[in-house]
Design a protein around this motif. Structure first.
Motif, PDB file in Angstrom:
ATOM      1  N   GLN A 154       0.882  -1.163   0.000  1.00 25.17           N
ATOM      2  CA  GLN A 154       0.000   0.000   0.000  1.00 25.17           C
ATOM      3  C   GLN A 154       0.919   1.213   0.000  1.00 25.17           C
ATOM      4  OE1 GLN A 154      -3.607   0.107   0.455  1.00 25.17           O
ATOM      5  NE2 GLN A 154      -3.312  -1.993  -0.262  1.00 25.17           N
ATOM      6  N   VAL A 155       0.718   2.096  -0.960  1.00 25.01           N
ATOM      7  CA  VAL A 155       1.680   3.184  -1.135  1.00 25.01           C
ATOM      8  C   VAL A 155       0.966   4.539  -1.129  1.00 25.01           C
ATOM      9  CG1 VAL A 155       3.527   4.084  -2.615  1.00 25.01           C
ATOM     10  CG2 VAL A 155       3.066   1.632  -2.580  1.00 25.01           C
TER      11      VAL A 155
ATOM     12  N   LEU B 163       4.076   0.241 -10.963  1.00 19.33           N
ATOM     13  CA  LEU B 163       4.574   0.706  -9.665  1.00 19.33           C
ATOM     14  C   LEU B 163       5.155  -0.471  -8.873  1.00 19.33           C
ATOM     15  CD1 LEU B 163       4.826   2.917  -7.468  1.00 19.33           C
ATOM     16  CD2 LEU B 163       2.450   2.432  -6.827  1.00 19.33           C
ATOM     17  N   PHE B 164       4.464  -1.592  -8.912  1.00 20.70           N
ATOM     18  CA  PHE B 164       4.935  -2.782  -8.195  1.00 20.70           C
ATOM     19  C   PHE B 164       6.306  -3.209  -8.723  1.00 20.70           C
ATOM     20  CE2 PHE B 164       4.607  -7.545  -7.549  1.00 20.70           C
ATOM     21  CZ  PHE B 164       4.831  -7.477  -6.180  1.00 20.70           C
ATOM     22  N   TRP B 165       6.458  -3.165 -10.033  1.00 17.28           N
ATOM     23  CA  TRP B 165       7.758  -3.495 -10.648  1.00 17.28           C
ATOM     24  C   TRP B 165       8.839  -2.546 -10.109  1.00 17.28           C
ATOM     25  CZ3 TRP B 165      10.896  -0.374 -13.698  1.00 17.28           C
ATOM     26  CH2 TRP B 165      11.966  -1.021 -14.327  1.00 17.28           C
ATOM     27  N   ALA B 166       8.503  -1.253 -10.059  1.00 18.90           N
ATOM     28  CA  ALA B 166       9.500  -0.250  -9.659  1.00 18.90           C
ATOM     29  C   ALA B 166       9.865  -0.352  -8.173  1.00 18.90           C
ATOM     30  CB  ALA B 166       8.980   1.154  -9.972  1.00 18.90           C
TER      31      ALA B 166
ATOM     32  N   VAL C  18       5.462   6.416  -0.246  1.00 20.56           N
ATOM     33  CA  VAL C  18       5.704   5.825   1.075  1.00 20.56           C
ATOM     34  C   VAL C  18       4.940   4.505   1.141  1.00 20.56           C
ATOM     35  CG1 VAL C  18       5.592   6.156   3.563  1.00 20.56           C
ATOM     36  CG2 VAL C  18       5.787   8.158   2.047  1.00 20.56           C
ATOM     37  N   ALA C  19       5.680   3.422   1.289  1.00 20.13           N
ATOM     38  CA  ALA C  19       5.036   2.108   1.437  1.00 20.13           C
ATOM     39  C   ALA C  19       4.591   1.994   2.895  1.00 20.13           C
ATOM     40  CB  ALA C  19       6.018   1.005   1.079  1.00 20.13           C
ATOM     41  N   VAL C  20       3.302   2.200   3.117  1.00 22.17           N
ATOM     42  CA  VAL C  20       2.812   2.181   4.501  1.00 22.17           C
ATOM     43  C   VAL C  20       2.549   0.757   4.969  1.00 22.17           C
ATOM     44  CG1 VAL C  20       1.891   4.518   4.618  1.00 22.17           C
ATOM     45  CG2 VAL C  20       0.476   2.699   3.637  1.00 22.17           C
TER      46      VAL C  20
END
Ligand SMILES: Cc1cc2nc3c(=O)[nH]c(=O)nc-3n(C[C@H](O)[C@H](O)[C@H](O)COP(=O)(O)OP(=O)(O)OC[C@H]3O[C@@H](n4cnc5c(N)ncnc54)[C@H](O)[C@@H]3O)c2cc1C
Length: 475
Positions: A177-178, A196-199, A209-211
């Motif tokens: 979750q970002v 985004l997941f790839w990056a 921010v990966a919460v």
């Protein structure tokens, strides 16, 4: 939020008292301004050579604080640092004059023992994950100490004791979750925002921010077959080739590393190790303990040890946390390179440098790579090429601030020489004391993935709000 904060052109800021008071009513987490009790503790990161004075530190209590913190930084043009475990050696978890979003209080861990997954808040450490997961005989491939942040280590790749069996930490990420620069909260997974997941898997904190991060959990422990054997440093010349040959013969269950170091004269260390220059052979078998024992015995039997600690670390968590007290309190500057081969000339180079380290706390670390890590094609994750079978990392540490510049210069010179060794190339940015912002360094890590990373950055952070990191500028 409508708090008017004047930022200078450089993004540094001084918050007035009434502004800070107002911010305290907005954020659930503690807000620290210069002069506040606790401010000095809050501004510190693991590397004591980093001495930044942020304009404000917010100890975020949850997603709402992160979202409002990101919006505050964007709307007011503030420099923004995101602090997970605070361990990046270049000090990316803090910033002079800007805003620090400190995630340390966001450290909840939820284990699903049935589906074998672990969900972790973005400020948790690996020790907190191990504590919860090991109760169920599970672990997420992380690092080799318990104090590093799950966020920074995973987003930058993540090598540890399990990477040959199950890949890098980022390879075990299922979703995140970002909070984006816009303040929006999105899911990144193979099915949602897949770019985004790839990056996120190797691209560091560039995209938001990966919460919250969810990982596949692996069955291992609590007790494991492992070797942690200390030899005289001088024995490394004879033992390194034997260690290399054994390491290359082993299956993917075994992750091993060789290290040169000096131990302090600490009374809680076993007497044969106190104040000693050592060559350490360490290996872990990620599989059935009984089956792995005979392989592990080979690592324990490479030479006559000064001290064999293997049976003093009775379980996985003990191994993960066992060295924590020895790796903290340093002024540090690190550099690394991958090694396509570990030939005798390279081993001799490593040994001779190890015998002339400028400070006892300087650690020379040679982990084996390969296995499941190398099975992932370079373009499948942002991390890039994983083909090198070994890495050389020189962790320039000192307890003595007066020796820091000498250590830093020695690491730079030594790594410049190392760069000329056969098969040396690239750099692991989680182990980089430099801000990797120039094209050459970024290309060393990301290779052909850099252009795609820049395009993803342009989609999710076109204004480059998240730039206190190994910064990928938007295309
Ligand atoms: C003693 C020590 C041991 C180490 N051992 C290992 C090891 O075994 N294996 C390994 O691979 N590395 C290891 N490292 C390196 C480590 O992976 C990096 O230092 C990593 O950046 C640490 O993450 P952190 O969250 O603690 O650091 P921080 O300094 O807090 O963060 C590092 C970067 O990640 C970003 N970040 C952190 N959390 C988040 C988040 N939730 N969302 C978005 N961005 C975030 C930050 O903004 C910053 O740019 C070690 C470092 C030290 C000092």
């Amino acid at each position: 939020m409508s708090i008017s904060v004047a930022a200078t052109q450089s993004g540094t800021v001084r918050f007035e008292d009434d502004q800070v008071a107002e911010l305290r009513t907005v954020f659930r987490g503690q807000v620290y301004a210069p002069g506040d009790p606790g401010y000095d503790e809050m501004r510190a990161v693991e590397n004591l050579a980093i001495d930044c004075r942020p304009g404000l530190v917010i100890r975020c209590s949850g997603e709402a604080d992160v979202i409002d913190g990101v919006r505050l930084a964007r709307e007011r043009g503030l420099l923004l640092a995101v602090r997970g475990g605070g361990h990046h050696v270049a000090g990316h978890g803090t910033v002079d004059g800007g805003l620090v979003l400190d995630l340390r209080d966001m450290n909840a861990v939820w284990v699903d023992p049935v589906n074998k997954s672990v969900r972790v808040q973005g400020g948790a450490t690996w020790g907190q994950v191990d504590r919860e997961a090991q109760v169920f005989g599970l672990a997420v491939p992380g690092g080799v100490v318990s104090t590093t942040g799950v966020g920074g280590l995973t987003l930058g790749g993540g090598i540890g004791w399990l990477h040959r069996k199950w890949g890098l930490a980022c390879d075990n990420l299922l979703s995140a979750q970002v909070v984006l620069a816009s303040g929006d909260l999105v899911t990144a997974s193979a099915d949602e925002n897949a770019d985004l997941f790839w990056a996120l898997r190797g691209g560091g904190g560039n995209f938001g921010v990966a919460v919250d991060l969810t990982f596949t959990a692996r069955e291992i422990g609590p007790s494991v077959a492992l070797a942690v054997v200390f030899h005289e440093a001088s024995a490394g010349r004879e033992l390194m080739p034997k260690w290399r040959d054994l390491a290359l013969r082993c299956g993917d269950e075994v992750t091993t590393r060789a290290l040169y170091w000096s131990l302090p004269a600490a009374p809680d260390l076993p007497p044969p190790l106190q104040g000693k220059d050592v060559f350490i052979v360490a290996a872990l078998y990620a599989g059935d303990q009984q089956e792995g024992q005979s392989t592990i015995e080979e690592f324990r039997g490479l030479g006559e040890p000064l001290f064999d600690m293997s049976e003093h670390l009775p379980h996985y968590r003990a191994l993960q946390a066992g060295f924590d007290p020895l790796v903290t309190g340093h002024h540090s500057y690190w550099k690394s390179t991958y090694l396509d081969e570990l030939n005798d000339e390279t081993l001799e180079f490593i040994h001779s440098k190890a015998m002339s380290r400028p400070d006892p706390s300087v650690l020379i670390h040679v982990p084996i790579m390969g296995g499941a890590t190398a099975a992932v094609p370079a373009e499948d994750t942002a991390f890039g090429d994983r083909s090198a079978p070994f890495m050389l990392s020189i962790d320039g540490n000192t307890y003595d601030p007066a020796n820091y510049e000498a250590v830093r210069a020695w690491v730079q010179d030594t790594m410049a020489e190392a760069g000329r060794l056969q098969g040396a190339g690239g750099a692991y940015l989680n182990f980089s004391g430099d801000d990797a912002t120039d094209e050459t360094v970024l290309r060393q890590q990301y290779g052909g993935n850099l252009a795609r990373l820049r395009a993803v950055k342009a989609t999710y952070d076109p204004g480059n709000l998240f730039r206190i990191n190994n910064n990928i500028t938007p295309a």
